[in-house]
Each structure stands twice: as C-alpha cells, then as structure tokens.
Design a protein around this motif. Structure first.
Motif, mmCIF file in Angstrom:
data_model
loop_
_atom_site.group_PDB
_atom_site.id
_atom_site.type_symbol
_atom_site.label_atom_id
_atom_site.label_comp_id
_atom_site.label_asym_id
_atom_site.label_seq_id
_atom_site.Cartn_x
_atom_site.Cartn_y
_atom_site.Cartn_z
ATOM 1 N N ASN A 1 0.812 -1.224 0.000
ATOM 2 C CA ASN A 1 0.000 0.000 0.000
ATOM 3 C C ASN A 1 0.843 1.271 0.000
ATOM 4 O OD1 ASN A 1 -2.424 -1.374 -0.116
ATOM 5 N ND2 ASN A 1 -2.482 -1.666 2.097
ATOM 6 N N THR B 1 -6.278 -2.284 -2.244
ATOM 7 C CA THR B 1 -5.108 -2.833 -1.566
ATOM 8 C C THR B 1 -4.111 -3.219 -2.653
ATOM 9 O OG1 THR B 1 -6.557 -3.738 0.126
ATOM 10 C CG2 THR B 1 -4.334 -4.675 -0.001
ATOM 11 N N GLY C 1 -10.242 -3.604 -2.045
ATOM 12 C CA GLY C 1 -10.097 -2.921 -0.757
ATOM 13 C C GLY C 1 -11.095 -3.451 0.265
#
Ligand SMILES: Cc1ncc(COP(=O)(O)O)c(C=O)c1O
Length: 290
Positions: free
Chosen positions: A10, A116, A101
């Motif tokens: 990330n 992500t 995500g």
C-alpha cells in the motif's frame, strides 16, 4: 523458502523482518477474489517485458471498474524500488496484486474503498530441463467464466485443473471448451502444422499472455507464418510441434498429451528456434544452446 525481505505494501516499502502486512477480514480480494494480478519475470535482477504486463494490469482493472490512484509510471518506479531495496540480482518473479479494498461484506461494490496493492519478489529458477526436453499434459474441460481475458484473482478452475495434472504426473492441463483447445491452466498454447504456427485468437476465452504476444511478434520477425485460429484436440495429436508459453514456462514444448506422444515426444525445430530467440531477449550468454 519465503519471499524476499522488503515488500511493497500500500505505497510503502515494508521490512518484513520488523513488520508483517495486516490484511482485513473484509478485504474484497480475500472474500470475493475481487482483484487483479500480474506475475512479472525477473532475470538476473532485471524485469522482463515489464511494460506489457503493466498495460495488461491496467486493462484488467478497467474491465473490473477498479481504479488506482497510482499512475503506470509511479507503479513501475515502485517495482524498480522493490528490486533495488532487496538488492535482488537473481532469477525470480514479482507477484503484484491489486484488490478492491475493505468494505462491509456485500456483493455490490462501492467506489469509496481504497484498493489494496502489494508486490513481493520470490526467487525462481528457469525450468531449463523441462524447456529442453518438454513436458506432459492432460486435457481438462474449460469450465471457466467467459471473461478469461481479465487477469482476475478468480483462479479456482485453473487451480483444480493444474492440481489434477500434477496428480497424473503432468506439468500442465490443456483446457478444452466445446471441443476447442483454448489454453493451458496457466499458459497459452501453440501448435505447428506444415510450417505454420496456430494459436487460439486473443478473445474473451483466453488470457492474452505477454509471452504469447512476444512469440507472435518473434514469429513475424522470423517470417514464420502464424494464424490466430482455433483448433481441436485431434489437431494437437496430428501437429508437427506443440508448445505452451508463459512468464515462468517461457516456450515449453508439449511432448505427450493424455499419455500419447506427439511426434514421438521430440521437441521440434520451430519450437527450438523460438526458444533460442526468446532466450536472447533476456540473456546474451547461452546456457544449453550450442
Ligand atoms: C490462464 C493463463 N493463460 C496464459 C498465461 C500466460 O500469460 P503470460 O505469458 O502473461 O505469463 C497465464 C499466466 O499465468 C495464465 O494464467
């Protein structure tokens, strides 16, 4: 054997000796396979065919309506940083995954989740002996969805087919839909007949492999006629040569299908020429070619 120490997590470079990535239980990649990925080859610390991988990744994301705030150039820069941080000089792969995500679990996605993204490096040697002598495969029904052109995380049919092949002492499963050979469980497939290369057209029924695309361009350069045309299993048995292509497979000869030898199980001359030319794209020294 684990992946290399530093991972891209990330937007940060995480040192896994001090810190482990935390994945939320409601990450949609985990719960729905709601994400995309790429496997990029690294030869002696150098990324191979990086740009087409990144182009395909962004296309897969677009098809899944997954938007990343990172530009292609920024992503490429962080992959170079990942290599540098790990001082990686060997043969390996980068696994790169982007998923939707974290959201409370419902099927419908909303656009407010932050995707992500992670990438790591793992050492991986070239399968040099298989490349030289070829592999065996089984045929398996292609039961996948109709958007195989998207490199999504949903790989269960591929996983099952590949495991079945391994249990039968084979290295790949050749997928067959309505009698038509599509591709391998983790590779594309080509055959040679009377000097012409044939491979399934790049439509929604196959993943348009990066090595597939590269081999097609090599065929043009080498003046080997090529048809993107579908064929059946009996055409494989009657072929002069057959091979799979893929990021870790490279140009992988198929010698036996469901226990039957193709052309006495020998690796053919066009396959060898393509292997040799493909190898020149990442190496100047020869390993087993004379
Ligand atoms: C289903 C499928 N087809 C083809 C390929 C080959 O693609 P590439 O040459 O980009 O590795 C893969 C690679 O993983 C795959 O999973």
């Amino acid at each position: 054997m684990k992946y290399e120490r530093f991972i891209l997590w990330n937007g940060k470079m995480l040192d896994t000796t001090n810190e482990q990535p935390h994945i939320d239980l409601e990450e949609r990649g985990l719960q729905f396979g709601d994400g995309v990925y790429e496997v990029i080859r690294v030869y002696k610390g150098t990324l191979h065919l990086l740009d087409p991988h990144i182009t395909r990744l962004y296309r897969s994301m677009e098809e899944m309506e997954l938007t990343l705030s990172l530009s292609k150039a920024e992503l490429i820069a962080s992959l170079y940083e990942l290599l540098a941080k790990n001082q990686f000089q060997e043969d390996g792969i980068i696994y790169l995954q982007i998923s939707r995500g974290v959201q409370p679990r419902v099927h419908t996605f909303s656009f407010d989740a932050t995707p992500t993204i992670y990438a790591y490096i793992r050492k991986k040697e070239r399968p040099a002996l298989w490349i030289e002598y070829g592999i065996r495969a089984i045929t398996e029904p292609d039961v996948r969805w109709l958007r195989c052109d998207i490199k999504s995380l949903n790989l269960i049919p591929n996983v099952l087919a590949s495991t079945k092949a391994e249990r039968k002492g084979c290295k790949e499963a050749l997928l067959v839909r309505n009698g038509i050979v599509t591709e391998g469980s983790h590779s594309n497939f080509f055959l040679v007949k009377n000097g012409t290369l044939y491979t399934h057209p790049a439509n929604h029924l196959i993943l348009n492999g990066i090595v597939r695309q590269y081999i097609i361009s090599l065929a043009h350069t080498l003046h080997i006629p090529l048809q993107e045309e579908s064929f059946r299993v009996h055409d494989v048995y009657k072929a002069d040569e057959c091979f799979f292509t893929g990021t870790t497979f490279e140009v992988m000869p198929l010698t036996h299908l469901d226990g039957t030898a193709i052309q006495n199980g020998q690796v053919g001359p066009i396959t060898k020429l393509l292997q040799k030319t493909f190898m020149q794209s990442f190496s100047t020294s020869s390993v087993f070619w004379s």
